[in-house]
Design a protein around this motif. Sequence first.
Motif, PDB file in Angstrom:
ATOM      1  N   ARG A  10      -1.028   5.154   9.222  1.00 40.54           N
ATOM      2  CA  ARG A  10      -1.836   4.298   8.343  1.00 40.54           C
ATOM      3  C   ARG A  10      -1.838   4.856   6.924  1.00 40.54           C
ATOM      4  N   THR A  11      -1.976   6.175   6.784  1.00 39.28           N
ATOM      5  CA  THR A  11      -1.974   6.805   5.463  1.00 39.28           C
ATOM      6  C   THR A  11      -0.623   6.611   4.793  1.00 39.28           C
ATOM      7  N   SER A  12       0.449   6.797   5.562  1.00 43.11           N
ATOM      8  CA  SER A  12       1.801   6.621   5.027  1.00 43.11           C
ATOM      9  C   SER A  12       2.023   5.177   4.614  1.00 43.11           C
ATOM     10  N   TYR A  13       1.550   4.230   5.452  1.00 43.19           N
ATOM     11  CA  TYR A  13       1.691   2.815   5.126  1.00 43.19           C
ATOM     12  C   TYR A  13       0.914   2.482   3.853  1.00 43.19           C
ATOM     13  N   GLY A  14      -0.292   2.985   3.744  1.00 44.77           N
ATOM     14  CA  GLY A  14      -1.109   2.745   2.557  1.00 44.77           C
ATOM     15  C   GLY A  14      -0.474   3.312   1.306  1.00 44.77           C
ATOM     16  N   ARG A  15       0.105   4.513   1.428  1.00 40.61           N
ATOM     17  CA  ARG A  15       0.771   5.148   0.287  1.00 40.61           C
ATOM     18  C   ARG A  15       2.015   4.344  -0.096  1.00 40.61           C
ATOM     19  N   SER A  16       2.770   3.890   0.900  1.00 40.23           N
ATOM     20  CA  SER A  16       3.965   3.075   0.614  1.00 40.23           C
ATOM     21  C   SER A  16       3.576   1.771  -0.061  1.00 40.23           C
ATOM     22  N   ARG A  17       2.507   1.138   0.454  1.00 36.58           N
ATOM     23  CA  ARG A  17       2.065  -0.120  -0.146  1.00 36.58           C
ATOM     24  C   ARG A  17       1.646   0.093  -1.593  1.00 36.58           C
ATOM     25  N   GLN A  18       0.935   1.174  -1.850  1.00 36.02           N
ATOM     26  CA  GLN A  18       0.502   1.479  -3.217  1.00 36.02           C
ATOM     27  C   GLN A  18       1.703   1.741  -4.119  1.00 36.02           C
ATOM     28  N   ARG A  19       2.677   2.468  -3.616  1.00 39.01           N
ATOM     29  CA  ARG A  19       3.874   2.758  -4.414  1.00 39.01           C
ATOM     30  C   ARG A  19       4.694   1.497  -4.657  1.00 39.01           C
ATOM     31  N   LYS A  20       4.761   0.634  -3.673  1.00 35.67           N
ATOM     32  CA  LYS A  20       5.457  -0.642  -3.867  1.00 35.67           C
ATOM     33  C   LYS A  20       4.782  -1.440  -4.975  1.00 35.67           C
ATOM     34  N   GLU A  21       3.469  -1.493  -4.941  1.00 35.32           N
ATOM     35  CA  GLU A  21       2.725  -2.226  -5.967  1.00 35.32           C
ATOM     36  C   GLU A  21       2.933  -1.610  -7.346  1.00 35.32           C
TER      37      GLU A  21
END
Length: 149
Positions: A10-21
């Motif tokens: 979940r943390t990795s997904y959240g970090r990836s989503r933030q970086r994508k944005e």
Amino acid sequence: MSEAHSAKQRTSYGRSRQRKEQFLTHLAANGNISAAGRFANVQRSTLYHWKETDPQFASLWDDALEEAADALEAEARRRAVEGYDEPITYGGRVVCDPETGSPLVRKKYSDGLMAFLLKAHRPSRFKAGHIDAQASAISICISHDDRAL
């Protein structure tokens, strides 16, 4: 799957989503993939992997590039139509108003940008080598007598 592993995902997904944005926001602002990747702290290979495996991200990437291109076109149009202020120089130095101390400027326009925009938006009329159908008809009168010309 362990709870710790799930939390890490979940943390990795959240970090990836933030970086994508972050990447997409910066890409829309400057149109440069490398610069946007550096801004988001993501390697190019990761960005292209995301683009290949995430159709929504790929679509947003394309939208961001279109937004960046629209901004460039708007600036080109502004420079061509409204012009821009260029400082007046003399002897390699900027000339200033003696009363205010402000640099004197002259309005400049970009004929090159104007031509480029016309070619892009009206290619049927402004592309190089375009010949209007009415202007392409040529009559030639050939005679042995030069006085007939």
